[in-house]
Motif scaffolding. Structure first.
Motif, PDB file in Angstrom:
ATOM      1  N   ALA A 225       0.935  -1.178  -0.012  1.00  0.00           N
ATOM      2  CA  ALA A 225      -0.050  -0.050   0.009  1.00  0.00           C
ATOM      3  C   ALA A 225       0.800   1.124  -0.083  1.00  0.00           C
ATOM      4  O   ALA A 225       1.982   1.412   0.608  1.00  0.00           O
ATOM      5  CB  ALA A 225      -0.928  -0.142   1.032  1.00  0.00           C
TER       6      ALA A 225
ATOM      7  N   ASP B  52      -1.932  -3.958  -4.698  1.00  0.00           N
ATOM      8  CA  ASP B  52      -2.347  -2.735  -3.920  1.00  0.00           C
ATOM      9  C   ASP B  52      -3.546  -3.002  -3.076  1.00  0.00           C
ATOM     10  O   ASP B  52      -4.672  -3.504  -3.588  1.00  0.00           O
ATOM     11  CB  ASP B  52      -2.406  -1.399  -4.541  1.00  0.00           C
ATOM     12  CG  ASP B  52      -2.849  -0.415  -3.810  1.00  0.00           C
ATOM     13  OD1 ASP B  52      -1.989  -0.016  -2.857  1.00  0.00           O
ATOM     14  OD2 ASP B  52      -4.092  -0.011  -3.751  1.00  0.00           O
TER      15      ASP B  52
ATOM     16  N   GLN C 240      -6.922  -2.319  -0.657  1.00  0.00           N
ATOM     17  CA  GLN C 240      -7.586  -1.393  -0.545  1.00  0.00           C
ATOM     18  C   GLN C 240      -8.130  -0.884   0.873  1.00  0.00           C
ATOM     19  O   GLN C 240      -9.362  -1.721   1.156  1.00  0.00           O
ATOM     20  CB  GLN C 240      -8.788  -1.489  -1.558  1.00  0.00           C
ATOM     21  CG  GLN C 240      -8.323  -1.522  -2.985  1.00  0.00           C
ATOM     22  CD  GLN C 240      -7.687  -0.285  -3.638  1.00  0.00           C
ATOM     23  OE1 GLN C 240      -8.387   0.690  -3.792  1.00  0.00           O
ATOM     24  NE2 GLN C 240      -6.488  -0.403  -3.839  1.00  0.00           N
ATOM     25  N   LYS C 241      -7.300  -0.552   1.550  1.00  0.00           N
ATOM     26  CA  LYS C 241      -7.659  -0.305   2.945  1.00  0.00           C
ATOM     27  C   LYS C 241      -7.044   1.054   3.663  1.00  0.00           C
ATOM     28  O   LYS C 241      -5.849   1.355   2.970  1.00  0.00           O
ATOM     29  CB  LYS C 241      -7.474  -1.410   3.922  1.00  0.00           C
ATOM     30  CG  LYS C 241      -5.966  -1.783   4.171  1.00  0.00           C
ATOM     31  CD  LYS C 241      -5.678  -3.130   4.957  1.00  0.00           C
ATOM     32  CE  LYS C 241      -6.052  -3.019   6.461  1.00  0.00           C
ATOM     33  NZ  LYS C 241      -5.778  -4.133   7.380  1.00  0.00           N
TER      34      LYS C 241
ATOM     35  N   GLY D 158      -7.939   4.027   3.348  1.00  0.00           N
ATOM     36  CA  GLY D 158      -8.189   4.936   2.524  1.00  0.00           C
ATOM     37  C   GLY D 158      -7.400   5.081   1.423  1.00  0.00           C
ATOM     38  O   GLY D 158      -7.293   5.801   0.537  1.00  0.00           O
ATOM     39  N   GLU D 159      -6.955   3.649   1.019  1.00  0.00           N
ATOM     40  CA  GLU D 159      -5.959   3.451  -0.244  1.00  0.00           C
ATOM     41  C   GLU D 159      -7.030   3.413  -1.388  1.00  0.00           C
ATOM     42  O   GLU D 159      -8.216   2.705  -1.246  1.00  0.00           O
ATOM     43  CB  GLU D 159      -5.340   2.113   0.059  1.00  0.00           C
ATOM     44  CG  GLU D 159      -4.346   1.899  -1.142  1.00  0.00           C
ATOM     45  CD  GLU D 159      -3.275   2.588  -1.192  1.00  0.00           C
ATOM     46  OE1 GLU D 159      -1.991   2.398  -1.861  1.00  0.00           O
ATOM     47  OE2 GLU D 159      -3.117   3.633  -0.484  1.00  0.00           O
ATOM     48  N   THR D 160      -6.768   4.107  -2.433  1.00  0.00           N
ATOM     49  CA  THR D 160      -7.649   3.750  -3.767  1.00  0.00           C
ATOM     50  C   THR D 160      -6.664   3.545  -4.941  1.00  0.00           C
ATOM     51  O   THR D 160      -5.579   3.378  -4.968  1.00  0.00           O
ATOM     52  CB  THR D 160      -8.039   5.137  -4.080  1.00  0.00           C
ATOM     53  OG1 THR D 160      -7.216   6.114  -4.381  1.00  0.00           O
ATOM     54  CG2 THR D 160      -8.956   5.680  -2.813  1.00  0.00           C
ATOM     55  N   PRO D 161      -7.382   2.984  -5.986  1.00  0.00           N
ATOM     56  CA  PRO D 161      -6.376   2.473  -7.130  1.00  0.00           C
ATOM     57  C   PRO D 161      -5.763   3.745  -7.922  1.00  0.00           C
ATOM     58  O   PRO D 161      -4.717   3.765  -8.158  1.00  0.00           O
ATOM     59  CB  PRO D 161      -7.765   2.115  -7.959  1.00  0.00           C
ATOM     60  CG  PRO D 161      -8.845   1.354  -7.238  1.00  0.00           C
ATOM     61  CD  PRO D 161      -8.703   2.301  -6.004  1.00  0.00           C
ATOM     62  N   GLY D 162      -6.372   4.875  -7.623  1.00  0.00           N
ATOM     63  CA  GLY D 162      -5.827   6.146  -8.146  1.00  0.00           C
ATOM     64  C   GLY D 162      -4.656   6.480  -7.544  1.00  0.00           C
ATOM     65  O   GLY D 162      -3.443   6.669  -8.192  1.00  0.00           O
ATOM     66  N   LYS D 163      -4.596   6.359  -6.263  1.00  0.00           N
ATOM     67  CA  LYS D 163      -3.301   6.684  -5.353  1.00  0.00           C
ATOM     68  C   LYS D 163      -2.150   5.594  -5.670  1.00  0.00           C
ATOM     69  O   LYS D 163      -1.037   6.018  -6.073  1.00  0.00           O
ATOM     70  CB  LYS D 163      -3.443   6.346  -4.093  1.00  0.00           C
ATOM     71  CG  LYS D 163      -4.217   7.686  -3.305  1.00  0.00           C
ATOM     72  CD  LYS D 163      -4.570   7.363  -1.840  1.00  0.00           C
ATOM     73  CE  LYS D 163      -5.365   8.758  -1.319  1.00  0.00           C
ATOM     74  NZ  LYS D 163      -5.599   8.662   0.238  1.00  0.00           N
TER      75      LYS D 163
ATOM     76  N   PHE E 134      -5.350  -4.960  -7.729  1.00  0.00           N
ATOM     77  CA  PHE E 134      -5.898  -4.473  -6.455  1.00  0.00           C
ATOM     78  C   PHE E 134      -6.871  -5.559  -5.761  1.00  0.00           C
ATOM     79  O   PHE E 134      -7.179  -6.461  -6.416  1.00  0.00           O
ATOM     80  CB  PHE E 134      -6.826  -3.397  -6.851  1.00  0.00           C
ATOM     81  CG  PHE E 134      -6.302  -2.467  -7.737  1.00  0.00           C
ATOM     82  CD1 PHE E 134      -5.502  -1.419  -7.092  1.00  0.00           C
ATOM     83  CD2 PHE E 134      -6.446  -2.086  -9.008  1.00  0.00           C
ATOM     84  CE1 PHE E 134      -4.775  -0.492  -7.662  1.00  0.00           C
ATOM     85  CE2 PHE E 134      -5.813  -1.175  -9.744  1.00  0.00           C
ATOM     86  CZ  PHE E 134      -4.942  -0.470  -9.261  1.00  0.00           C
TER      87      PHE E 134
ATOM     88  N   SER F 167      -8.838  -6.854  -1.885  1.00  0.00           N
ATOM     89  CA  SER F 167      -9.748  -6.199  -0.844  1.00  0.00           C
ATOM     90  C   SER F 167      -9.311  -7.094   0.500  1.00  0.00           C
ATOM     91  O   SER F 167      -8.397  -7.957   0.395  1.00  0.00           O
ATOM     92  CB  SER F 167     -11.115  -6.901  -1.113  1.00  0.00           C
ATOM     93  OG  SER F 167     -11.038  -8.258  -1.249  1.00  0.00           O
TER      94      SER F 167
END
Length: 295
Positions: A182, A214, A216-217, A219-224, A240, A242
């Motif tokens: 992340a 990556d 997604q936890k 506050g992580e996003t694919p864009g970041k 990505f 979960s």
């Protein structure tokens, strides 16, 4: 009696101050990112603590050194017991106390008009530590972080950026390297350059598949994640995952790296990342071994 008590308190507080300086240094200069630099920095700080408090009772260098080191050692033991591998904690405690004693001994030599001898003792001790650290720490860090296994990989899936799913069944017949990371994870950011270099070596091999997954936890996003990968210039394929996927693969911390063989078995699990580790070499040997199993 009162003077002795005050001196003892000052000894303990000096050792504690050395640990505080180490923590502050880690926050600003990340000395703890590489166990070798952490060990050497801790040795220098506690050598200094021994020098500062080397005079006075008790007269024994060992007793005085252990008294000075006790304040920082106790706090380090309490804070590190649940957050550090016990082998690493033992190394840090040993180094802190031995070099405190060394500092006290050097101070005794200086007081006895043997400054040159004291300087030789300090320099020789540090040189021996550096040599031992360089020779042994990478192996120790690798053994702590790496676990060999042969358990069947559970069914799981990860998602590409376009939303299409990649399932574990799609990996059959290939050696797969999955790295769970992340952008908010400092150790992940330090590990990715090593993984990217390794990926480039195997990029043309259809029998080997790499995915930087990556998670997604927090506050992580694919864009970041994609923005981070693009700015860094990495070629690693990004997917990505979960939190549910983490549970399926028993991923509990970051970064976590899993190597799956061509038959769908998890063969290597690597947790965390230390800058002293020869990670590329460890993974390359594992990949080549797995490729050769069915060649």
């Amino acid at each position: 009696m009162r003077t002795t008590l005050i001196s003892g308190v000052a000894d303990v507080l000096t050792g504690l101050a050395a640990l505080v300086l180490f923590v502050v240094g880690d926050n600003y200069f990340h000395v703890g990112a590489d166990l070798r630099s952490a060990v050497i920095a801790l040795a220098l700080l506690y050598l200094g603590a021994g020098l500062v408090r080397g005079r006075g009772r008790p007269a024994s260098a060992w007793l005085k050194g252990l008294l000075v080191g006790s304040g920082g050692s106790l706090v380090l033991l309490i804070l590190g017991w649940g957050s550090l591998p016990h082998a690493v904690l033992a190394v840090l405690l040993l180094v802190a106390n031995v070099f405190t004693v060394c500092g006290v001994r050097v101070r005794h030599l200086w007081a006895a008009q043997a400054a040159a001898r004291g300087g030789i003792v300090a320099l020789a001790s540090l040189a021996a530590l550096v040599a031992l650290t360089v020779a042994t720490i990478p192996t120790l860090a690798t053994r702590i972080a790496t676990r060999q296994t042969s358990a069947p990989a559970p069914a799981f899936s990860i998602s590409r950026f376009d939303g299409t799913a990649v399932s574990s069944s799609d990996f059959r017949g290939r050696v797969v390297v999955l790295d769970f990371w992340a952008t908010w994870c400092p150790a992940c950011r330090r590990e990715l350059p090593e993984l990217d270099k390794l990926y480039r070596r195997y990029q043309g091999n259809s029998k080997v598949s790499f995915w930087a997954v990556d998670v997604q936890k927090n506050g992580e996003t694919p864009g970041k994640a994609l923005d981070f990968i693009k700015k860094a210039g990495y070629a690693l394929p990004v997917a990505f995952g979960s939190e549910k996927g983490l549970e399926e693969l028993h991923v509990e911390s970051f970064p976590s790296l899993i190597v799956i063989d061509t038959g769908g078995k998890v063969r290597l699990v690597h947790t965390g990342y230390d800058g002293s580790e020869p990670l590329q070499g460890v993974l390359s040997r594992e990949i080549e071994s797995l490729l050769n199993e069915h060649s």
